[in-house]
Motif scaffolding. Structure first.
Motif, PDB file in Angstrom:
ATOM      1  N   ALA A  91       0.826  -1.211   0.000  1.00 19.61           N
ATOM      2  CA  ALA A  91       0.000   0.000   0.000  1.00 19.61           C
ATOM      3  C   ALA A  91       0.861   1.261   0.000  1.00 19.61           C
ATOM      4  O   ALA A  91       0.839   2.043  -0.956  1.00 19.61           O
ATOM      5  CB  ALA A  91      -0.941  -0.009   1.206  1.00 19.61           C
ATOM      6  N   HIS A  95       1.639   3.519  -3.175  1.00 19.64           N
ATOM      7  CA  HIS A  95       1.031   4.857  -3.111  1.00 19.64           C
ATOM      8  C   HIS A  95       2.070   5.938  -3.377  1.00 19.64           C
ATOM      9  O   HIS A  95       1.862   6.847  -4.192  1.00 19.64           O
ATOM     10  CB  HIS A  95       0.394   5.005  -1.722  1.00 19.64           C
ATOM     11  CG  HIS A  95       0.000   6.384  -1.327  1.00 19.64           C
ATOM     12  ND1 HIS A  95       0.912   7.325  -0.866  1.00 19.64           N
ATOM     13  CD2 HIS A  95      -1.208   6.993  -1.279  1.00 19.64           C
ATOM     14  CE1 HIS A  95       0.274   8.435  -0.567  1.00 19.64           C
ATOM     15  NE2 HIS A  95      -1.009   8.262  -0.812  1.00 19.64           N
ATOM     16  N   ASP A  96       3.231   5.841  -2.732  1.00 23.92           N
ATOM     17  CA  ASP A  96       4.270   6.868  -2.872  1.00 23.92           C
ATOM     18  C   ASP A  96       4.887   6.854  -4.266  1.00 23.92           C
ATOM     19  O   ASP A  96       5.104   7.915  -4.871  1.00 23.92           O
ATOM     20  CB  ASP A  96       5.367   6.649  -1.826  1.00 23.92           C
ATOM     21  CG  ASP A  96       4.893   6.969  -0.420  1.00 23.92           C
ATOM     22  OD1 ASP A  96       3.679   7.161  -0.234  1.00 23.92           O
ATOM     23  OD2 ASP A  96       5.732   7.021   0.491  1.00 23.92           O
ATOM     24  N   SER A  99       2.157   7.947  -7.032  1.00 23.79           N
ATOM     25  CA  SER A  99       1.810   9.370  -6.936  1.00 23.79           C
ATOM     26  C   SER A  99       2.981  10.237  -7.376  1.00 23.79           C
ATOM     27  O   SER A  99       2.789  11.273  -8.038  1.00 23.79           O
ATOM     28  CB  SER A  99       1.382   9.731  -5.506  1.00 23.79           C
ATOM     29  OG  SER A  99       2.448   9.543  -4.580  1.00 23.79           O
ATOM     30  N   ILE A 245       1.361   3.416   5.451  1.00 22.65           N
ATOM     31  CA  ILE A 245       0.853   4.232   4.349  1.00 22.65           C
ATOM     32  C   ILE A 245       0.411   5.571   4.921  1.00 22.65           C
ATOM     33  O   ILE A 245      -0.163   5.638   6.013  1.00 22.65           O
ATOM     34  CB  ILE A 245      -0.324   3.563   3.606  1.00 22.65           C
ATOM     35  CG1 ILE A 245      -0.808   4.466   2.455  1.00 22.65           C
ATOM     36  CG2 ILE A 245      -1.449   3.203   4.544  1.00 22.65           C
ATOM     37  CD1 ILE A 245      -1.819   3.809   1.544  1.00 22.65           C
ATOM     38  N   GLY A 247      -1.129   9.482   3.498  1.00 23.08           N
ATOM     39  CA  GLY A 247      -1.502  10.394   2.426  1.00 23.08           C
ATOM     40  C   GLY A 247      -0.611  11.611   2.344  1.00 23.08           C
ATOM     41  O   GLY A 247      -0.449  12.209   1.270  1.00 23.08           O
ATOM     42  N   ALA A 250       2.020  11.782  -0.442  1.00 27.92           N
ATOM     43  CA  ALA A 250       1.640  12.170  -1.804  1.00 27.92           C
ATOM     44  C   ALA A 250       1.717  13.678  -2.003  1.00 27.92           C
ATOM     45  O   ALA A 250       1.772  14.148  -3.138  1.00 27.92           O
ATOM     46  CB  ALA A 250       0.236  11.673  -2.127  1.00 27.92           C
ATOM     47  N   SER A 405      -4.813   9.626   1.796  1.00 24.66           N
ATOM     48  CA  SER A 405      -4.319   8.461   1.052  1.00 24.66           C
ATOM     49  C   SER A 405      -5.448   7.788   0.285  1.00 24.66           C
ATOM     50  O   SER A 405      -5.221   7.204  -0.786  1.00 24.66           O
ATOM     51  CB  SER A 405      -3.648   7.461   1.997  1.00 24.66           C
ATOM     52  OG  SER A 405      -4.588   6.749   2.780  1.00 24.66           O
ATOM     53  N   THR A 408      -5.937   9.715  -2.902  1.00 25.28           N
ATOM     54  CA  THR A 408      -4.787   9.473  -3.780  1.00 25.28           C
ATOM     55  C   THR A 408      -4.868   8.094  -4.422  1.00 25.28           C
ATOM     56  O   THR A 408      -4.647   7.949  -5.630  1.00 25.28           O
ATOM     57  CB  THR A 408      -3.472   9.592  -2.985  1.00 25.28           C
ATOM     58  OG1 THR A 408      -3.423  10.859  -2.322  1.00 25.28           O
ATOM     59  CG2 THR A 408      -2.269   9.471  -3.902  1.00 25.28           C
ATOM     60  N   LEU A 409      -5.187   7.081  -3.639  1.00 22.35           N
ATOM     61  CA  LEU A 409      -5.276   5.718  -4.165  1.00 22.35           C
ATOM     62  C   LEU A 409      -6.382   5.585  -5.218  1.00 22.35           C
ATOM     63  O   LEU A 409      -6.205   4.904  -6.230  1.00 22.35           O
ATOM     64  CB  LEU A 409      -5.511   4.731  -3.022  1.00 22.35           C
ATOM     65  CG  LEU A 409      -4.306   4.463  -2.110  1.00 22.35           C
ATOM     66  CD1 LEU A 409      -4.736   3.699  -0.863  1.00 22.35           C
ATOM     67  CD2 LEU A 409      -3.214   3.690  -2.849  1.00 22.35           C
ATOM     68  N   THR A 426      -3.791  -0.903  -6.745  1.00 21.55           N
ATOM     69  CA  THR A 426      -4.227   0.205  -5.872  1.00 21.55           C
ATOM     70  C   THR A 426      -5.706   0.111  -5.544  1.00 21.55           C
ATOM     71  O   THR A 426      -6.163   0.748  -4.589  1.00 21.55           O
ATOM     72  CB  THR A 426      -3.944   1.570  -6.522  1.00 21.55           C
ATOM     73  OG1 THR A 426      -4.502   1.593  -7.840  1.00 21.55           O
ATOM     74  CG2 THR A 426      -2.449   1.830  -6.596  1.00 21.55           C
ATOM     75  N   ALA A 430      -7.149   0.884  -1.883  1.00 24.12           N
ATOM     76  CA  ALA A 430      -8.110   1.993  -1.825  1.00 24.12           C
ATOM     77  C   ALA A 430      -9.368   1.575  -1.071  1.00 24.12           C
ATOM     78  O   ALA A 430      -9.896   2.334  -0.246  1.00 24.12           O
ATOM     79  CB  ALA A 430      -8.467   2.457  -3.240  1.00 24.12           C
TER      80      ALA A 430
END
Length: 491
Positions: A91, A95-96, A99, A245, A247, A250, A405, A408-409, A426, A430
């Protein structure tokens, strides 16, 4: 310690195997010019060496999360290992990385702009307000913990040491936010990142030397305990954020997306820095289990009821001696400060992007920084006067961080689906984080404080609604042309 060792190995393997898989899903193009080259402005878009970008990215996303969050998350026992390992590999690092790469593909665009492209203009407006408020909360809450540590160290000089340090840190924030990214951030952040890594390695070596007897996951099982009145689900997934994880990451990735010289460096910088942060979180989670439950506090001659900043101070000094302790504490102090100033830098750039205000001149930067810093300082000092109020702000920061997050996901999932890539990487995270964030908002005593069973029903229902909305959107089949048009406008 067996669970700890297996978790470390899993994170390293995860980088090389799953990280490579995610890289192949995205498909970086080493021949494509990056924003650092095409939009070079000498302020925010500046090509830098990849090793330096990695160190800055790691420090930017670290904050107090992988340390303080892991210390508090250790209250759940070995369950913390599961979340750090699986959350980080499947995750957080995904995510990182994605993004950050999307920002590169969209000329270094900030998070609200990216979310607007893939989730629509209405969501973009919500995200703009949400992100700016979160950045101000980061700027406020990440002042307090280092100011508290520095205040304790200099309390003999003044009874108001904490307030004095808050002012000093804010002055530094303003200078670092206004100056070009290579003047302060590019020069001293790698040194602070080294301090954090030194601390983690040195304390990790001490763990192996001591080899304490700790509860193992295969013996203790998954925790059913609670923390601050909230059960392991969803509290664990909010408490340990930056180590799994977050947010907030991002919002930081675009800063480095504007400095990367080649897309091929994306995996070691974005995915790699998150895995490194997960390792730091694992070390501190293990130290904390030893401190709270394995006799570590008795060994140091202190109570096992200390708060996270005090645990860091006592362990660093007790295990690493004076010199090592100073360097370790320096890392813990530097991490939140540097995350705070880059959060406000991100806020400046996001606002400038929205109002279309140039940032090459100092005047353009001041137009945004003055009101931004005034509101952030007011938020901090208002809540410093009321400790309970500050705790509530921190609580909402944790929820807002993970909710970010979620957006973003979902944005990345839409991008992957629209480009016929493996969107499931993702899509599943998410859905999971949607359930976590919506449940926590309902169940937390500092939020809606609803009945636990009712909160779980709302969390599951929200997740089902999100699932159905995505399926409905995908079946309409009108998404590709609209998204491609928005993408072309950005490029």
């Amino acid at each position: 310690m067996i669970t700890f060792v297996l978790s470390l190995v899993a994170l390293v393997i995860g980088y090389f195997i799953y990280g490579k898989f995610i890289e192949n899903v995205f498909g970086p193009d080493s021949s494509r010019e990056t924003p650092a080259i095409t939009h070079k402005d000498g302020v925010d878009y500046i090509p830098m060496p990849s090793w330096k970008i990695f160190m800055i990215q790691f420090l930017n996303i670290a904050g107090t999360g992988p340390i303080f969050g892991a210390i508090m998350g250790a209250k759940f026992g070995p369950s913390a290992y599961l979340w750090i390992v699986f959350g980080c590999i499947f995750a957080g690092a995904v995510h990182d990385y994605l993004s950050g790469m999307l920002s590169i593909r969209h000329n270094g665009a900030g998070l609200p702009e990216i979310v607007g492209i893939y989730l629509g203009k209405s969501v973009k407006k919500v995200m703009l307000i949400f992100t700016i408020f979160l950045m101000m909360m980061v700027g406020a809450v990440f002042v307090y913990s280092p100011a508290l540590i520095l205040g304790d160290m200099t309390s003999t000089l003044s009874t108001n040491s904490v307030y004095i340090w808050c002012v000093i840190i804010f002055i530094y924030y303003l200078i670092a936010t206004l100056l070009p990214i290579d003047k302060i951030i590019g020069k001293i952040y790698p040194l602070f990142a080294f301090a954090i890594l030194f601390m983690a390695v040195a304390l990790g070596i001490n763990l192996f030397i001591k080899w304490p007897s700790l509860p193992e996951l295969f013996e203790a099982g998954v925790s059913s305990s609670s923390f601050n009145g909230v059960d392991v689900f969803p509290a664990l997934f909010i408490t340990i954020a930056c180590g799994a994880i977050s947010g907030f990451h991002a919002t930081q990735s675009p800063l480095m997306a504007r400095c990367i010289k080649n897309e091929k460096y994306g995996r070691p910088i974005f995915y790699g820095s998150m895995i490194t942060e997960g390792i730091v979180a694992l070390i501190w989670a293990t130290i904390s289990m030893y401190f709270f439950y394995g006799g570590g506090a008795d060994e140091l001659g202190v109570a096992n009821t200390l708060q996270a900043p005090q645990v860091v101070t006592e362990v660093s000094k007790g295990w690493l001696g004076i010199a090592g302790g100073i360097l370790a504490i320096l890392g813990v102090v530097a991490a939140p400060i540097t995350s705070g100033d880059t959060a406000l830098r991100s806020a400046r750039l996001i606002i400038a992007e929205f109002v279309n205000l140039e940032q090459k001149s100092i005047k353009g930067r001041l137009y945004i920084c003055i009101p931004l810093f005034a509101i952030t300082m007011a938020l901090l000092f208002f809540n410093l006067a009321d400790q309970e109020g500050f705790n509530i702000i921190w609580n909402y920061f944790g929820w807002a961080n993970q909710t970010l997050s979620v957006f973003t996901l979902w944005a990345i999932t839409v991008y992957l689906y629209s480009n016929h890539k493996k969107y499931v990487v993702t899509f599943i995270p998410a859905l999971f984080m949607t359930c976590v964030s919506s449940t926590f908002l309902c169940i937390s005593p500092n939020s809606l404080n609803l009945d636990a069973q009712f909160s779980y029903i709302i969390g599951i229902s929200t997740t089902i609604v999100a699932f159905m909305m995505f399926v409905s959107w995908a079946r309409r089949g009108k998404h590709n042309s609209k998204i491609k048009r928005r993408t072309k406008e950005r490029e």
